[in-house]
Scaffold this active site. Structure first.
Site, PDB file in Angstrom:
ATOM      1  N   TYR A   1     -43.940 -19.556 -39.803  1.00  0.00           N
ATOM      2  CA  TYR A   1     -45.390 -19.610 -39.600  1.00  0.00           C
ATOM      3  C   TYR A   1     -46.008 -18.209 -39.559  1.00  0.00           C
ATOM      4  O   TYR A   1     -46.887 -17.876 -40.352  1.00  0.00           O
ATOM      5  CB  TYR A   1     -45.698 -20.400 -38.322  1.00  0.00           C
ATOM      6  CG  TYR A   1     -47.102 -20.223 -37.792  1.00  0.00           C
ATOM      7  CD1 TYR A   1     -48.212 -20.534 -38.585  1.00  0.00           C
ATOM      8  CD2 TYR A   1     -47.334 -19.767 -36.490  1.00  0.00           C
ATOM      9  CE1 TYR A   1     -49.506 -20.373 -38.094  1.00  0.00           C
ATOM     10  CE2 TYR A   1     -48.620 -19.614 -36.000  1.00  0.00           C
ATOM     11  CZ  TYR A   1     -49.705 -19.916 -36.808  1.00  0.00           C
ATOM     12  OH  TYR A   1     -50.969 -19.762 -36.321  1.00  0.00           O
TER      13      TYR A   1
ATOM     14  N   LYS B   1     -48.355 -16.380 -42.440  1.00  0.00           N
ATOM     15  CA  LYS B   1     -49.719 -15.992 -42.054  1.00  0.00           C
ATOM     16  C   LYS B   1     -49.928 -14.492 -42.318  1.00  0.00           C
ATOM     17  O   LYS B   1     -51.009 -14.070 -42.719  1.00  0.00           O
ATOM     18  CB  LYS B   1     -49.995 -16.307 -40.579  1.00  0.00           C
ATOM     19  CG  LYS B   1     -50.175 -17.786 -40.278  1.00  0.00           C
ATOM     20  CD  LYS B   1     -51.369 -18.409 -40.981  1.00  0.00           C
ATOM     21  CE  LYS B   1     -52.674 -18.170 -40.254  1.00  0.00           C
ATOM     22  NZ  LYS B   1     -53.805 -18.883 -40.902  1.00  0.00           N
TER      23      LYS B   1
END
Length: 500
Positions: free
Chosen positions: A246, A250
């Site tokens: 994640y 990002k």
């Protein structure tokens, strides 16, 4: 931002008047809070276009109705408009069936042209936030999605701002103060490594093809492909120095934004761990499980008796409504500045740090005063949860308490011709699940970094607080009494809305 220009509620509300706003990720936690807030404070917003994944217009409409407007969060608005609520919503909200992972956002050319002429503000909240998501899926949403949105944004003739919601954890887990600075395309957290996004996209494609046996459609191929893609994500993240898929994707999303933003005014908002709504419209409202809530839910359901936490560590948390207030203030302040890039870390560890001990105490107090009850009315006794302040200690405890008995059970099972197969398989699965949680969440539990929020602090310093209305846009963590917030708002909220 013009020097000496002050921000107050009236200016933020005025900014939203007659604006056309495209929002991605409106079905998520932050997205809903944003949509509700804009409708509540500025009923004269022109239109909010909500891009949602759906096959066609009717199903997009249905998703927005069920997942956004139908949420408990919209109760205040419902009461305010009564009979007229539905027509108000219909007038202001335009659901769009599309997908940021597709070229042209999955929209028809005619729709795209019309939107490009109309759009004032684009707010990108869409993301896959699963730490251990498939690499291909994370790349599609968190990286390529940003590229596709930039491409669309550059076609918008009157765009005043593109706001992108990232995460404070993109900068990795250094133990220093982490500044609000952009991530340079290609930079890696590991010395001497260069991150090439196109190469990562190719790698994900190759591994996916190899794992699925050249596109096999049966269940076994699908399972192999899913496992391979999840493991690849974690492996690539750690190779470059990030803790999970994640935060890694990002970070890449921010790089892509830097490469493709041209001279658009861009704001990147980086919240830390977002917790339940503190003030309005519905204190305690929450959706989805955050890292710190695993503890509360595990304890409430009695399925976690030990966990990984150092009570002295600071957990950087920020209530969802404060993040949205910061987003709206930043949009009003930075709008229309050609070529400008502003990065804000919506965080609390520098200005009002809170330790895990505060959450732990608040939880103890809550469960002591509101004991849990079994179906038959019997009170469940509160047991102390065992906490381990290092990963090796936790692993050792798990081996002695669970792994050894499991091995004994396994041996007995072999001797007794599989009599305990089901018990062994269940227990083994639970053990593996907990160890996996530790692997993925461990870096978060022991995160030593502290986030600088100077940019946000200087934005706060321009905020005027003259009227009660101005309080509606507060995003200052210094005003939070964490003890009170966790005990009175957050823990009851998690139990009510998440732990149903």
């Amino acid at each position: 931002m013009m020097e000496g220009s002050m921000l107050d509620a009236a200016r933020i509300i005025g900014y939203l008047k007659e604006k056309s706003i495209l929002i991605t990720g409106s079905t998520g936690f932050l997205g809903k809070i944003l949509v509700e807030k804009i409708l509540r404070v500025q009923p004269q917003v022109h239109k909010m276009y909500l891009l949602v994944r759906a096959v066609d217009a009717p199903s997009a409409e249905q998703r927005v109705q069920q997942e956004v407007i139908g949420s408990e969060l919209f109760g205040l608005l419902r009461d305010k408009y009564g009979e007229g609520f539905d027509s108000f919503i219909q007038d202001k909200i335009v659901p769009l069936a599309g997908d940021i992972t597709g070229e042209d956002l999955g929209l028809e050319a005619s729709t795209l042209d019309q939107l490009a002429n109309d759009m004032d503000v684009i707010i990108n909240i869409a993301a896959t936030t699963n730490f251990y998501q498939r690499y291909d899926v994370s790349l599609d949403v968190n990286v390529m999605g940003v590229k596709h949105l930039c491409h669309f944004a550059r076609q918008c003739a009157n765009l005043k701002m593109l706001m992108h919601v990232s995460t404070a954890f993109v900068s990795g887990d250094s133990a220093e103060v982490i500044p609000e600075k952009p991530i340079t395309p290609g930079e890696s957290l590991r010395e001497g490594l260069r991150l090439d996004i196109d190469a990562e996209l190719r790698l994900a494609g190759d591994v996916k093809n190899a794992a699925s046996g050249g596109g096999g459609d049966d269940a076994a191929h699908k399972t192999a492909e899913r496992k391979a893609m999840k493991e690849l994500g974690l492996q690539r993240a750690r190779h470059f120095g990030w803790s999970n898929t994640y935060v890694f994707t990002k970070a890449m999303g921010e790089m892509v934004l830097e490469q493709h933003r041209g001279d658009m005014p861009v704001v990147i908002m980086r919240p830390s761990i977002i917790t339940s709504v503190r003030a309005d419209p519905l204190p305690g409202w929450m959706q989805g499980t955050r890292t710190i809530d695993t503890l509360i839910i595990g304890y409430a359901k009695q399925n976690i008796s030990c966990f990984l936490a150092d009570l002295r560590m600071v957990m950087d948390v920020v209530p969802g409504d404060m993040v949205v207030n910061a987003m709206l203030a930043a949009a009003a302040a930075r709008s229309g500045e050609k070529g400008a890039l502003a990065i804000y870390q919506a965080t609390s560890s520098l200005c009002n740090p809170v330790t895990y001990a505060v959450l732990y105490r608040a939880g103890g107090r809550h469960f002591a005063e509101h004991p849990r009850v079994r179906d038959n009315g019997e009170v469940i006794p509160n047991r102390e949860m065992r906490l381990f302040s290092t990963i090796p200690r936790f692993r050792l405890y798990m081996i002695l308490t669970y792994k050894l008995p499991l091995e004994i059970l396994h041996a007995a099972n072999l001797l007794l011709c599989g009599l305990f197969s089901k018990l062994y398989n269940d227990s083994n699965r639970k053990y593996k699940f907990v160890m996996h949680l530790v692997d993925v969440y461990g870096p978060f539990a022991f995160f030593k970094g502290c986030f600088d929020d100077s940019n946000l602090e200087s934005l706060r310093s321009t905020m005027v607080r003259k009227s009660p209305e101005d309080e509606m846009f507060s995003f200052d963590p210094k005003i939070i009494d964490w003890d009170d917030y966790f005990y009175r708002i957050h823990i009851p909220g998690v139990l009510k809305y998440v732990c149903k």
